[in-house]
Design a protein around this motif. Structure first.
Motif, mmCIF file in Angstrom:
data_model
loop_
_atom_site.group_PDB
_atom_site.id
_atom_site.type_symbol
_atom_site.label_atom_id
_atom_site.label_comp_id
_atom_site.label_asym_id
_atom_site.label_seq_id
_atom_site.Cartn_x
_atom_site.Cartn_y
_atom_site.Cartn_z
ATOM 1 N N ALA A 1 0.793 -1.090 0.045
ATOM 2 C CA ALA A 1 -0.052 0.018 0.032
ATOM 3 C C ALA A 1 1.015 1.409 -0.131
ATOM 4 C CB ALA A 1 -0.923 -0.294 1.372
ATOM 5 N N ALA A 2 0.457 2.258 -0.464
ATOM 6 C CA ALA A 2 1.177 3.440 -0.516
ATOM 7 C C ALA A 2 1.152 4.014 0.792
ATOM 8 C CB ALA A 2 0.498 4.617 -1.327
ATOM 9 N N GLN B 1 11.134 8.634 -15.264
ATOM 10 C CA GLN B 1 12.108 9.836 -15.597
ATOM 11 C C GLN B 1 11.385 11.026 -15.871
ATOM 12 O OE1 GLN B 1 14.625 8.260 -18.515
ATOM 13 N NE2 GLN B 1 15.702 6.481 -17.273
ATOM 14 N N GLN B 2 10.357 11.038 -16.701
ATOM 15 C CA GLN B 2 9.700 12.232 -16.730
ATOM 16 C C GLN B 2 8.872 12.686 -15.726
ATOM 17 O OE1 GLN B 2 7.434 10.946 -20.441
ATOM 18 N NE2 GLN B 2 9.207 11.185 -21.631
ATOM 19 N N GLN B 3 8.891 12.202 -14.605
ATOM 20 C CA GLN B 3 8.192 12.378 -13.388
ATOM 21 C C GLN B 3 6.662 12.508 -13.641
ATOM 22 O OE1 GLN B 3 10.561 15.944 -12.096
ATOM 23 N NE2 GLN B 3 11.766 14.575 -11.064
ATOM 24 N N VAL B 4 6.070 11.606 -14.158
ATOM 25 C CA VAL B 4 4.626 11.619 -14.280
ATOM 26 C C VAL B 4 4.038 11.542 -12.815
ATOM 27 C CG1 VAL B 4 4.569 10.955 -16.773
ATOM 28 C CG2 VAL B 4 4.327 9.265 -14.911
ATOM 29 N N ASP B 5 2.956 11.747 -12.510
ATOM 30 C CA ASP B 5 2.291 11.632 -11.246
ATOM 31 C C ASP B 5 1.747 10.312 -11.248
ATOM 32 O OD1 ASP B 5 2.020 14.586 -10.173
ATOM 33 O OD2 ASP B 5 1.024 14.679 -12.388
ATOM 34 N N ASN C 1 9.733 6.224 -6.416
ATOM 35 C CA ASN C 1 9.935 7.761 -7.004
ATOM 36 C C ASN C 1 8.518 8.803 -6.567
ATOM 37 O OD1 ASN C 1 12.542 7.488 -7.301
ATOM 38 N ND2 ASN C 1 12.288 7.057 -9.477
ATOM 39 N N GLY C 2 7.549 8.122 -6.163
ATOM 40 C CA GLY C 2 6.342 8.600 -5.864
ATOM 41 C C GLY C 2 5.350 8.530 -6.970
ATOM 42 N N THR D 1 -8.839 5.976 -11.396
ATOM 43 C CA THR D 1 -8.122 5.444 -10.254
ATOM 44 C C THR D 1 -6.730 6.172 -9.996
ATOM 45 O OG1 THR D 1 -9.542 3.440 -10.687
ATOM 46 C CG2 THR D 1 -7.429 3.133 -9.464
ATOM 47 N N ALA D 2 -6.048 6.310 -11.097
ATOM 48 C CA ALA D 2 -4.596 6.857 -11.191
ATOM 49 C C ALA D 2 -4.958 8.217 -10.483
ATOM 50 C CB ALA D 2 -4.216 7.117 -12.454
ATOM 51 N N VAL D 3 -5.997 9.025 -10.842
ATOM 52 C CA VAL D 3 -6.202 10.447 -10.164
ATOM 53 C C VAL D 3 -6.348 10.192 -8.563
ATOM 54 C CG1 VAL D 3 -7.475 12.645 -10.134
ATOM 55 C CG2 VAL D 3 -6.680 11.426 -12.415
ATOM 56 N N ALA D 4 -7.371 9.249 -8.373
ATOM 57 C CA ALA D 4 -7.881 9.100 -6.910
ATOM 58 C C ALA D 4 -6.552 8.851 -6.073
ATOM 59 C CB ALA D 4 -8.857 7.989 -6.747
ATOM 60 N N LEU D 5 -5.806 7.830 -6.658
ATOM 61 C CA LEU D 5 -4.487 7.382 -5.983
ATOM 62 C C LEU D 5 -3.472 8.789 -5.676
ATOM 63 C CD1 LEU D 5 -3.845 4.092 -7.607
ATOM 64 C CD2 LEU D 5 -4.020 4.454 -5.213
ATOM 65 N N ALA D 6 -3.417 9.504 -6.899
ATOM 66 C CA ALA D 6 -2.628 10.590 -6.705
ATOM 67 C C ALA D 6 -2.938 11.641 -5.623
ATOM 68 C CB ALA D 6 -2.354 11.120 -7.966
ATOM 69 N N SER D 7 -4.400 11.709 -5.856
ATOM 70 C CA SER D 7 -5.049 12.794 -4.946
ATOM 71 C C SER D 7 -5.182 12.209 -3.353
ATOM 72 C CB SER D 7 -6.524 13.187 -5.333
ATOM 73 O OG SER D 7 -6.328 13.508 -6.751
ATOM 74 N N GLY D 8 -4.775 11.059 -3.247
ATOM 75 C CA GLY D 8 -4.774 10.475 -1.711
ATOM 76 C C GLY D 8 -6.124 10.061 -1.165
ATOM 77 N N GLN D 9 -7.041 10.167 -2.321
ATOM 78 C CA GLN D 9 -8.334 9.347 -1.794
ATOM 79 C C GLN D 9 -8.470 7.991 -1.531
ATOM 80 O OE1 GLN D 9 -10.388 10.799 -5.361
ATOM 81 N NE2 GLN D 9 -10.423 13.103 -4.722
#
Length: 360
Positions: free
Chosen positions: A43-44, A113-117, A139-140, A310-318
């Motif tokens: 888990a994150a 390397q492109q540091q996508v979210d 790398n987050g 789902t990717a956005v929800a993960l990146a948003s911490g939801q």
């Protein structure tokens, strides 16, 4: 001339264990390698906040198995549209071959390397991407797999097109009804390493153990590698090698279309039944000309849409990807299952009665 002896690698395919996608060892460890107790996946860090605001301005990279595959084009366009609605950016990278695993690894590294979210990946192999994906996570970068999974600890969540068990069993059920539960059958798969294909085939084999299929026999599993010409040739070879064949299941959109193309121009049209996973636009003419009675699929655009959300929800911490977490994607609420699996829903069966209602 296509030589059947060169393609019989699938006959002795070992039984696929139910959802045991960890066929290849993962190398390397990161701070996210510690599995949580309830789901067994990494888990994150931190705790999910379902009330957190949806972040805007994110960049989400989509990495399909194959960029020129019509199925993935449809799926990824669904993701692109969802990201636009959410105020984030979409980018797509990927190999032109459905078997270029090393190419997928390099694209994961490029996105990192492109540091996508976040990235949404359809894995060609269950373990080959693990090291690269774990590096991305360390790398987050939030990692979502869709359509075809990797190992649970190598991503945050897996967006499944439908229950793997439902897909495997229903394809057998569809074909059995068409051939009267009697006769020899074959499977025309994609790549031999494809995690989703092998999982579905495992459930097909298990379904066939039911006594009601006692008069049906799986005689071969062939591999067309999601290539139209190879799949066409594999279909031809199956029918030459098994003259009593009654039906074929092809759990791949490229494979079923190629098989239908061969059958429709052969003496086997209407005699050898074909079902599997296909798109309505690819299969419409074969349903209407009597080559195919019924087949099934999910809506790939909705799959890409859910992968993006789902990717956005993960990146948003939801969400973090932990079992039991819930989140809203569009107008639908989803609950994350064991090992971070999120199911899109049950497949749709397409036949002459409903196929014109769909356009994808």
């Amino acid at each position: 001339m296509h030589k059947p002896s060169l393609r019989r690698t699938g006959v002795a395919l070992a039984a696929v264990t139910s959802l045991a996608l960890a066929a290849t060892a993962c190398g390397g460890t990161t701070k996210k390698d510690v599995a949580n107790e309830s789901g067994g996946k990494a888990a994150a860090a931190g705790t999910a906040d379902p009330d957190a605001a949806t972040k805007k301005g994110l960049t989400v990279g989509f990495l399909p198995k194959q960029v020129n595959n019509p199925y993935f084009t449809t799926a990824d366009k669904g993701g692109e549209k969802a990201l636009a609605e959410l105020g984030s950016s979409y980018k797509e990278v990927g190999p032109s071959s459905a078997t270029d695993t090393s190419g997928q690894v390099s694209y994961v590294n490029t996105l990192t390397q492109q540091q996508v979210d976040a990235m949404a990946v359809s894995a060609q192999d269950p373990g080959a991407l693990c090291t690269a994906l774990k590096q991305a996570m360390s790398n987050g970068v939030k990692v979502v797999t869709y359509d075809s999974d990797t190992k649970p600890d190598c991503r945050d969540a897996f967006v499944s097109q439908a229950s793997a068990e439902d897909l495997g069993r229903t394809e057998v059920q569809l074909l059995a009804g068409q051939i009267g539960y009697k006769g020899e059958i074959a499977i025309l798969s994609a790549a031999q390493t494809a995690t989703n294909q092998n999982t579905w085939i495992g459930y097909m084999k298990d379904e066939l153990k039911d006594p009601k299929y006692k008069d049906m026999k799986l005689v071969e599993i062939a591999y067309g590698n999601d290539d139209a010409q190879q799949s066409f040739q594999q279909t031809q070879g199956l029918l030459q090698e098994h003259p009593d064949l009654k039906g074929i299941i092809s759990p791949t959109t490229v494979g079923i279309k190629a098989a239908a193309q061969y059958l429709s121009g052969s003496k086997y049209k209407g005699k050898v039944k074909l079902t599997g996973l296909g798109t309505p636009n690819d299969m419409r003419k074969y349903v209407k000309n009597g080559t195919v009675e019924a087949f099934e699929l999910w809506d790939p655009a909705k799959l890409g849409d859910l992968a993006a959300r789902t990717a956005v929800a993960l990146a948003s911490g939801q969400i973090t990807g932990k079992e039991g977490e819930t989140f809203k994607a569009g107008s639908t609420s989803y609950t994350i299952g064991k090992d971070g699996v999120i199911s899109l829903g049950k497949p749709t069966v397409f036949d002459a009665r409903n196929i014109d209602r769909f356009d994808f």
